[in-house]
Design an enzyme around this catalytic site. Sequence first.
Site, PDB file in Angstrom:
ATOM      1  N   ARG A  26      -2.008  -4.371-103.482  1.00 47.73           N
ATOM      2  CA  ARG A  26      -2.516  -5.266-104.233  1.00 47.73           C
ATOM      3  C   ARG A  26      -1.746  -5.323-105.587  1.00 47.73           C
ATOM      4  NH1 ARG A  26      -4.478  -6.996-100.195  1.00 47.73           N
ATOM      5  NH2 ARG A  26      -6.577  -7.292 -99.731  1.00 47.73           N
ATOM      6  N   GLU A  41      -2.214 -14.234-107.505  1.00 49.31           N
ATOM      7  CA  GLU A  41      -1.555 -14.947-106.692  1.00 49.31           C
ATOM      8  C   GLU A  41      -2.213 -16.177-106.388  1.00 49.31           C
ATOM      9  OE1 GLU A  41      -1.892 -12.386-103.025  1.00 49.31           O
ATOM     10  OE2 GLU A  41      -0.793 -10.858-104.115  1.00 49.31           O
ATOM     11  N   HIS A  83       3.237 -12.367-100.343  1.00 51.88           N
ATOM     12  CA  HIS A  83       1.744 -11.735 -99.557  1.00 51.88           C
ATOM     13  C   HIS A  83       1.922 -12.076 -98.143  1.00 51.88           C
ATOM     14  CE1 HIS A  83      -2.396 -10.012-100.556  1.00 51.88           C
ATOM     15  NE2 HIS A  83      -2.030  -9.567 -99.154  1.00 51.88           N
TER      16      HIS A  83
HETATM   17  C1  8YV Z   1      -3.906 -10.559 -95.760  1.00 50.02           C
HETATM   18  C2  8YV Z   1      -4.360  -8.491 -96.735  1.00 50.02           C
HETATM   19  O1  8YV Z   1      -2.995 -11.119 -96.636  1.00 50.02           O
HETATM   20  O2  8YV Z   1      -5.220  -7.224 -94.948  1.00 50.02           O
HETATM   21  C3  8YV Z   1      -5.278  -7.313 -96.091  1.00 50.02           C
HETATM   22  O3  8YV Z   1      -5.887  -6.623 -96.954  1.00 50.02           O
HETATM   23  O4  8YV Z   1      -4.098  -8.450 -97.782  1.00 50.02           O
HETATM   24  C4  8YV Z   1      -3.498  -9.157 -95.745  1.00 50.02           C
HETATM   25  O5  8YV Z   1      -3.431  -8.852 -94.549  1.00 50.02           O
HETATM   26  C5  8YV Z   1      -4.978 -11.209 -96.262  1.00 50.02           C
HETATM   27  O6  8YV Z   1      -6.156 -10.508 -95.653  1.00 50.02           O
HETATM   28  C6  8YV Z   1      -5.478 -12.878 -95.617  1.00 50.02           C
HETATM   29  O7  8YV Z   1      -4.988 -13.691 -96.218  1.00 50.02           O
END
Ligand code: 8YV
Length: 319
Positions: free
Chosen positions: A239, A268, A286
């Site tokens: 993150r 973001e 991302h």
């Molecule tokens: C995705 C994520 O970008 O799983 C996560 O924690 O950051 C990613 O796999 C998000 O959950 C969906 O847009």
Amino acid sequence: MKPSEKIDVVLIVPVHQATDDQLRSHYRVHEYFRVKDQGPDAQAAFFKALEHCEIAVTTGSSGIKAPLIDQLPSLRLIACFGVGVDGVDLGHARSRGISVTNTPDVLSDEVADFAIALLLASLRQLPQADRFVREGAWLKGPMPLSRSLQGKRVGIVGMGRIGQAIARRCEAFGVSLAYHGPRAKPALAYRYFDRLIELAQWCDCLIVACPGGADTAGLISREVMLALGPAGYLINISRGSVVDQPALVELLQTHGLAGAGLDVFVDEPQVPAALTVLPHVVLSPHVASASQETRSAMGQLTLDNVAAFVAGRPLLTAV
Ligand code: 8YV
């Protein structure tokens, strides 16, 4: 099933299209993201119609915060599409007896692959090489040399499921490996540093793979990045909040770091303009888990958790 007979689900943010389609075929979906910027009357009408709604679907990073949870008095399940649940006000959900689910495991290999891709792209300058050919620069002479992964020391911050999947891949590259996390994992053969700053001093490439949220906010501080040093590379698939982003930008600008591979950012989809002009940074929007296959698996697990809740069965992956 007629729409009127379907169970209500509130969708907080848009999700993967095929998952959205599936959700709509089984449930009556109410889109919060379409009303959130509308006036108080529209919002009041939206929540009035959802007084009995027990299920919210969201992503882990956008999540759902306490004020929104409280607009849904009957809420009993928050199903997150994603492994990270840093966007969910977990304490508040718990205090209201609301269960939270996520999508672990199904994305670990995909995200680990992407971390290695960013690592190699950063050291071997893959996007730069692509641009070099497309822009015709090769016709004027060879591209400057890149840096090798061979013989490097790789440090991993966060040795959970994704960190371990990254470590297994690193083994195949023959690099030296060590990690930092809240505690050593004796079952793992890798060297453990209980002080992050010492891991940063030791390694050439630091890969951030820990969860986001309050516990890790700013963990990769200026001090840690200074310890990584001017020959060091920072890779982040976790993150944006885990890294002191202004310090990262400044150190990249002043060559206090050799480079970075970044899939995640503080705000973001905003990416600091200063980062986008730096030639020694590889950026991605991302997308570490964003293959068709893995997003489908994440969607299926999200739907399976909702179905388990509706059927009164144990949740598959409760947080
Ligand atoms: C995705 C994520 O970008 O799983 C996560 O924690 O950051 C990613 O796999 C998000 O959950 C969906 O847009």
